[in-house]
Write a protein that holds these residues in place. Structure first.
Motif, short mmCIF file in Angstrom:
data_model
loop_
_atom_site.label_atom_id
_atom_site.label_comp_id
_atom_site.label_asym_id
_atom_site.label_seq_id
_atom_site.Cartn_x
_atom_site.Cartn_y
_atom_site.Cartn_z
N ALA A 1 1.06 -1.13 -0.19
CA ALA A 1 0.59 0.38 -0.24
C ALA A 1 0.53 1.73 0.23
CB ALA A 1 -1.04 0.36 1.40
N MET A 2 1.64 1.39 0.79
CA MET A 2 3.10 2.31 0.70
C MET A 2 3.27 2.18 -1.03
SD MET A 2 6.41 3.22 3.44
CE MET A 2 7.37 4.15 2.96
N ALA A 3 3.54 1.54 -0.76
CA ALA A 3 4.51 1.82 -2.67
C ALA A 3 3.70 2.30 -3.78
CB ALA A 3 4.84 0.50 -3.30
N ILE A 4 2.58 2.17 -3.56
CA ILE A 4 1.09 2.58 -4.51
C ILE A 4 1.00 4.73 -3.98
CG2 ILE A 4 -1.14 2.80 -5.13
CD1 ILE A 4 0.42 0.74 -6.23
N ALA A 5 0.86 4.46 -2.74
CA ALA A 5 1.03 5.84 -1.97
C ALA A 5 1.72 6.86 -2.50
CB ALA A 5 0.13 5.60 -0.20
N VAL A 6 2.84 6.58 -1.83
CA VAL A 6 3.95 7.27 -2.44
C VAL A 6 3.84 7.43 -3.74
CG1 VAL A 6 6.64 7.22 -2.46
CG2 VAL A 6 5.30 6.63 -0.65
N GLY A 7 3.88 6.78 -4.92
CA GLY A 7 3.72 7.56 -6.13
C GLY A 7 2.32 8.69 -6.26
N LEU A 8 1.67 8.52 -5.81
CA LEU A 8 0.15 8.99 -5.53
C LEU A 8 0.50 10.65 -4.90
CD1 LEU A 8 -3.00 6.09 -4.85
CD2 LEU A 8 -2.25 7.75 -7.62
N TYR A 9 1.59 9.98 -3.70
CA TYR A 9 1.13 11.60 -3.25
C TYR A 9 2.86 12.08 -3.96
CZ TYR A 9 4.46 14.01 -0.02
OH TYR A 9 5.63 15.02 0.14
N ILE A 10 3.27 11.90 -4.57
CA ILE A 10 3.93 12.55 -5.24
C ILE A 10 3.99 13.28 -6.61
CG2 ILE A 10 6.50 11.99 -7.37
CD1 ILE A 10 7.84 10.50 -5.07
N SER A 11 3.28 12.50 -7.50
CA SER A 11 1.72 13.53 -8.20
C SER A 11 1.38 15.00 -7.37
CB SER A 11 0.93 12.49 -9.52
OG SER A 11 -0.55 12.35 -7.43
N GLY A 12 0.98 14.74 -6.09
CA GLY A 12 0.53 15.63 -5.78
C GLY A 12 2.07 16.80 -6.15
N ASN A 13 2.59 17.03 -6.03
CA ASN A 13 3.77 17.52 -6.10
C ASN A 13 3.92 17.96 -6.89
OD1 ASN A 13 5.09 16.58 -3.35
ND2 ASN A 13 6.37 15.72 -4.22
N THR A 14 3.81 17.13 -8.27
CA THR A 14 3.30 18.32 -10.16
C THR A 14 2.60 19.10 -9.89
OG1 THR A 14 4.77 16.42 -10.33
CG2 THR A 14 4.13 17.37 -12.19
N LEU A 15 1.10 18.61 -9.18
CA LEU A 15 0.17 19.62 -9.76
C LEU A 15 0.12 20.66 -8.73
CD1 LEU A 15 -2.63 16.52 -9.51
CD2 LEU A 15 -1.51 17.85 -11.64
N GLY A 16 0.82 20.45 -7.65
CA GLY A 16 0.75 22.19 -6.92
C GLY A 16 1.58 22.36 -7.57
N GLY A 17 2.88 22.25 -8.21
CA GLY A 17 3.32 23.08 -8.91
C GLY A 17 2.87 23.96 -10.17
N ILE A 18 2.43 23.59 -10.85
CA ILE A 18 1.83 23.88 -12.04
C ILE A 18 0.98 24.32 -11.32
CG2 ILE A 18 0.06 23.12 -13.88
CD1 ILE A 18 2.01 20.82 -14.30
N GLY A 19 -0.44 24.13 -10.43
CA GLY A 19 -1.44 25.06 -10.06
C GLY A 19 -0.83 26.25 -9.64
N GLY A 20 -0.10 26.26 -8.44
CA GLY A 20 0.31 27.40 -7.89
C GLY A 20 1.07 28.49 -9.02
N ARG A 21 1.98 28.42 -10.13
CA ARG A 21 2.23 29.14 -11.16
C ARG A 21 1.45 29.27 -11.51
NH1 ARG A 21 6.48 24.68 -11.57
NH2 ARG A 21 8.50 26.33 -11.02
#
Length: 402
Positions: free
Chosen positions: A132-152
């Motif tokens: 479950a952690m392996a799947i969750a980490v990948g989804l969590y990191i996707s939030g990094n990219t979306l946040g970078g784009i969204g903030g800009r």
């Protein structure tokens, strides 16, 4: 332990994705605003860019502090407190009426922004099963990219419409909503076991990692690649808002959609690792950034955009591989090894603007690319050295943690 697919899994994972989005949206909200900040406070490009780099500096320096602190005080408690601090400082930024106040608040914000990135994966390790952690980490990191784009995008569109203060106020409202959802959704820790906070242990592990030549070279590769990559974006905003392009802030913010090619690069790195050694992939990624930088020298706007797409692909190909390399080659104290990589990463972002600014003042964007090539060429050489040492592991030094 939280297993894959249940309600607790989706609650926790969604909470961390939302928190990640909030953090990185706040980090990058100022980047499309830099020309406006320079104009509003009558400051030069380097001073305006400092409103971004001061945040990455304090964020990077704080990363090593929060992990051990959470070992002693608990994961969720610190993540909630730091995200609340982010929300308050973002609200305060909307009332900043001078450059000094803006810079001070962005520095304080960086301290709070480090809380979630430093702790999130440790929380997952405590509460989630390995699968479950392996799947969750990948989804969590996707939030990094979306946040970078969204903030800009928030910075660019709201900033052009109503100015930087309105952009910060909008970001504060978004942050408040994200904070509330994070607090409500994230399950309380059930398997956390407190440990003593020992500064000596932190210092010993950091020293051990820095004495490991392969880890140190990987830290330099990640740090100096980001040193160039992210600060090129800061200076290209000044190029595109000037003649002959005259792009407004909202259109400049769309430029950061080029980060989507970085998502492809990150995903591709794993598949490529089945065929090439990780140091060779870092060499490839660095060389791609060098090629993309050359493409941006064309006067065509489409060529500049294409060059940035190439840069993003190459950078994230290298960055994701370097992150994985650190985890695989730190045989002890892996958490501090990964945190130290991020310290180099964000310190690179913080000081790269000071290096590129003399090139910008001397010859504009063309000189910035020359300055970029000087550093990237050195990084490429380090990747070759890492590859040689990786192929001859007996040359590596391995320390021991306490």
């Amino acid at each position: 332990m939280i297993e894959m697919g249940g309600w607790a899994f989706w609650r926790g994972t969604l909470a961390l994705m939302i928190g990640s989005f909030m953090v990185f949206a706040n980090v990058y909200v100022t980047q499309p605003l830099l020309p406006m900040i320079a104009h509003e406070f009558s400051i030069n490009e380097l001073q305006a860019a400092s409103s971004f780099t001061i945040t990455t500096l304090t964020l990077g320096l704080s990363l090593l502090f929060y992990g051990p602190l959470s070992d002693a005080l608990g994961r969720k408690k610190i993540m909630v407190m730091t995200l609340f601090g982010v929300t308050l400082t973002t609200f305060a930024l909307s009332f900043a009426n001078d450059y000094g106040s803006l810079l001070l608040l962005r520095a304080l914000q960086g301290f709070f922004l480090a809380g979630l990135p430093a702790i999130a994966v440790a929380y997952l390790g405590d509460e989630y099963s390995p699968h479950a952690m392996a799947i969750a980490v990948g989804l969590y990191i996707s939030g990094n990219t979306l946040g970078g784009i969204g903030g800009r995008l928030i910075g660019g569109f709201i900033g052009e419409w109503q100015g930087p203060s309105a952009a910060f106020l909008t970001m504060a409202v978004v942050s408040l909503i994200c904070f509330g959802l994070f607090w409500l959704l994230l399950p309380n820790s059930r398997h956390f076991e407190a440990k003593r906070f020992q500064v000596h242990t932190i210092a010993t592990n950091v020293a051990m990692h820095l004495r490991n030549p392969m880890l140190l070279m990987c830290y330099l590769i990640g740090g100096f690649n980001f040193f160039i990559f992210i600060n090129q974006y800061s200076y290209i905003t000044f190029v595109l808002e000037d003649e002959p392009y005259s792009l407004s802030a909202k259109y400049v913010s769309l430029l950061f959609l080029t980060y989507l090619s970085g998502t492809v690069g990150s995903a591709f790195s794993g598949k490529l690792a089945t065929r090439l050694s990780q140091p060779r992939i870092m060499s490839l990624g660095t060389s791609i950034v060098m090629i993309g930088s050359l493409v941006t020298l064309q006067s065509s706007l489409l060529a500049i955009i294409a060059g940035l797409f190439i840069n993003c692909f190459g950078f994230f190909l290298c960055h994701s591989t370097a992150s994985s390399f650190v985890s695989k080659n730190a045989h002890q104290a892996k958490a501090s090894a990964s945190s130290l990589y991020l310290v180099f990463y964000y310190l690179g972002a913080s000081v790269g603007g000071f290096y590129l600014d003399p090139f910008w003042q001397m010859g504009g964007w063309g000189a910035v690319v020359i300055g970029s090539w000087l550093i990237l060429g050195g990084v490429f050489i380090v990747t070759l050295m890492l590859g040689h040492r990786h192929a001859n592991p007996s040359q590596s030094l391995t320390g021991k943690s306490v």
